[in-house]
Design an enzyme around this catalytic site. Structure first.
Site, mmCIF file in Angstrom:
data_model
loop_
_atom_site.group_PDB
_atom_site.id
_atom_site.type_symbol
_atom_site.label_atom_id
_atom_site.label_comp_id
_atom_site.label_asym_id
_atom_site.label_seq_id
_atom_site.Cartn_x
_atom_site.Cartn_y
_atom_site.Cartn_z
ATOM 1 N N GLU A 281 38.548 47.530 49.777
ATOM 2 C CA GLU A 281 39.388 46.828 50.749
ATOM 3 C C GLU A 281 40.232 45.756 50.061
ATOM 4 O O GLU A 281 41.353 45.466 50.485
ATOM 5 C CB GLU A 281 38.532 46.223 51.870
ATOM 6 C CG GLU A 281 37.719 47.247 52.676
ATOM 7 C CD GLU A 281 38.523 48.429 53.229
ATOM 8 O OE1 GLU A 281 39.739 48.297 53.421
ATOM 9 O OE2 GLU A 281 37.916 49.504 53.437
ATOM 10 N N HIS A 284 43.391 47.257 48.977
ATOM 11 C CA HIS A 284 44.351 47.285 50.094
ATOM 12 C C HIS A 284 44.934 45.881 50.320
ATOM 13 O O HIS A 284 46.128 45.717 50.554
ATOM 14 C CB HIS A 284 43.651 47.721 51.381
ATOM 15 C CG HIS A 284 43.312 49.183 51.461
ATOM 16 N ND1 HIS A 284 44.253 50.167 51.294
ATOM 17 C CD2 HIS A 284 42.138 49.822 51.745
ATOM 18 C CE1 HIS A 284 43.661 51.367 51.461
ATOM 19 N NE2 HIS A 284 42.393 51.180 51.721
ATOM 20 N N GLU A 310 46.056 53.936 49.741
ATOM 21 C CA GLU A 310 44.723 54.322 49.293
ATOM 22 C C GLU A 310 44.660 54.396 47.760
ATOM 23 O O GLU A 310 43.589 54.201 47.179
ATOM 24 C CB GLU A 310 44.351 55.664 49.925
ATOM 25 C CG GLU A 310 42.888 56.006 49.876
ATOM 26 C CD GLU A 310 41.979 55.086 50.695
ATOM 27 O OE1 GLU A 310 42.497 54.254 51.485
ATOM 28 O OE2 GLU A 310 40.759 55.195 50.541
HETATM 29 CO CO CO Z 1 40.981 52.704 52.228
#
Ligand code: CO
Length: 516
Positions: A281, A284, A310
């Site tokens: 995360e 991201h 991703e």
């Molecule tokens: Co992801």
């Protein structure tokens, strides 16, 4: 950037481009507010808030749709498209914003407002129902709402339409990976599946296997929380511009580059999963924080696609977080955070423990080899589901069949089977393949970063991650939507997307660990 009219002030006529950007920023304010309410629903909201929250989200979805389909937006777009000077450079900010807003406007205009509202309301309720059903492993409880979501999505696909040689799945995937089709995904997945299953068989037959000692330890959750926050900050997440909380399913939602919300989850015996989820995360989050602030609210200030998003999360989770260099820095840190509980672990134990390959039931806990097999099983199911060739009631059976075929596993219950992921409850059909595309992009982009940056792994071993982050900021994050995913890959790496870098990376790392 230049426009055909002179500087304007309040009350004067604006140029078409100024008008367009004004409406785009208004839509982004509404969209990011909805995203914040959704974050709140997953992390903080008391259960009693559900019914009213679903109405708040439906209201915002309706307003958002209203701005994107506003006839003035269409007029501004037409004005911009006929302005040759404005559109002269196809990868310049103005042309990119016009191109992407045209795509969005045309797409939204095909959707009736009532459908947009109904989808927002129903998916908010379905996400709640999913969480309860997953907890109790009770698919029958989730089924009625999932049937409603699938019916609405099938209607949505009909409204949007698809090319003559395409299928309904393509219409929905466009929201996540523009230009992606089921046929293209199948062409990538078929050969990749064979290569991954071949590697899996080879490793499982290997003469040695890494130590599992790290994954057998019970470590207090409060200490795990401090540890993963420390690592997230170390690799580059700016906590003055973002948060890390807990949720049933880890996610990252960007409301603005200066307010990025990430979540993770913890279990006593799974420090590796908490660390992996958090680094994922954080990847991201670093992307969201690296978007150009001056362009926020326009396509030039947004991420390219979920596949590229991703690639950022998987790169930090895997290429960095499962490398020996990372662990040679992180191994002594474990002792600082967990004390005597970890003192018997060697560097080989922790590096090996982070790289155990073992078919399992849960996608987000999967190793790098089997991970993509989980994704392929989901793609097969959602593709026929949205085509109308599989009923919602048949999902558990289809799921269990796919796991037997792809991973050689008998799924014991729906909690560890078709109820494990939130995606379908939130209306996200067409989303799963972006995970595997992300893995492919991650490997290819990381190869280029490692070639460009001197001593990258030596830096990791010293706990230095700034050079990789800066490279990603420059080549990916700051570019917004200047290039579509496939073009960005070619632009940055000089080559079209290929499965070879991922396979080379997996074979090179895992064969020695398994005595092959
Ligand atoms: Co992801």
């Amino acid at each position: 950037m230049t426009t055909s009219a002179s500087t304007t002030s309040v009350g004067q006529t604006t140029t078409p481009y100024e008008g367009l950007i004004g409406l785009a920023r208004e839509a982004a304010l509404l969209g990011s507010t909805a995203s914040l309410l959704n974050w709140d629903q997953q992390t903080m909201m008391p259960p009693g808030g559900l019914a009213y929250r679903s109405r708040q989200l439906a209201c915002l979805a309706s307003l958002h749709h209203g701005v994107l389909t506003d006839p003035r937006l269409g007029e501004h777009l037409a004005g911009c498209e006929s302005d040759q000077a404005l559109m002269a450079d196809p990868t310049g900010p103005a042309a990119v914003n016009v191109r992407e807003l045209r795509r969005l406007h045309d797409r939204q205009r095909k959707l009736p407002r009532s459908l947009v509202e109904e989808l927002a309301r129903t998916t908010s309720l379905a996400q709640h129902e999913w969480a309860e059903a997953r907890r109790d492993s009770d698919f029958a409880r989730f089924r009625p709402l999932l049937e409603k979501v699938v019916a609405l999505l099938r209607h949505k696909a009909q409204c949007l339409g698809w090319p003559a040689d395409g299928e309904p799945w393509d219409a929905l995937a466009e929201d996540y990976e523009p230009g992606c089709t089921a046929a293209a995904v199948e062409a990538i997945f078929g050969p990749l599946r064979e290569r991954l299953q071949g590697l899996l068989g080879e490793l499982m037959a290997g003469s040695t296997r890494p130590s599992d000692a790290l994954n057998e330890l019970k470590l207090p959750i409060e200490k795990q929380q401090k540890f993963v926050r420390f690592v997230a900050a170390q690799i580059g997440f700016d906590f003055s511009r973002g948060r890390l909380d807990c949720s049933a399913h880890p996610f990252c939602s960007g409301t603005h580059c200066n307010d990025v919300r990430m979540t993770t989850r913890f279990q006593q015996t799974m420090v590796c999963e908490a660390l992996g989820s958090t680094m994922h995360e954080t990847g991201h989050g670093i992307y969201e924080q690296g978007l150009p602030a001056e362009n926020i609210g326009t396509p030039m200030g947004e991420s390219v696609s979920l596949g590229i998003h991703e690639s950022q999360s998987r790169m930090w989770e895997n290429q960095v977080g499962r490398s020996r260099a990372f662990w040679s820095w992180c191994h002594p840190k474990l002792a600082e955070f967990f004390g005597a509980a970890v003192e018997s672990l060697s560097l080989d134990d922790v590096y090996g423990g982070a790289n155990i390959v073992r078919p399992g039931f849960i996608r987000v806990e999967a190793d790098e080899v089997t991970y993509n097999l989980h994704v392929m099983a989901r793609f097969d199911i959602e593709r026929v589901l949205i085509r109308g060739d599989l009923k919602v009631s048949e999902i558990p059976g289809a799921w269990n069949d796919a796991y037997r075929e792809y991973l050689g596993l008998e799924v014991p219950d729906d909690r560890r089977g078709c109820l494990q992921d939130i995606h379908w409850s939130s209306g996200s059909i067409g989303y799963f393949p972006t995970y595997t595309l992300g893995n492919l992009y991650a490997a290819q982009l990381f190869d280029k970063a490692a070639a460009d940056i001197d001593g990258l792994f030596e830096q990791f071993a010293r706990g230095e991650f700034a050079a990789l982050k800066a490279w990603l900021n420059e080549h990916i994050h700051s570019q917004g939507q200047r290039y579509r995913a496939a073009d960005l890959c070619k632009q940055v790496t000089g080559k079209p997307l290929s499965a070879d870098p991922l396979m080379r990376y997996l074979e090179g790392k895992l064969r020695p660990l398994y005595g092959q």
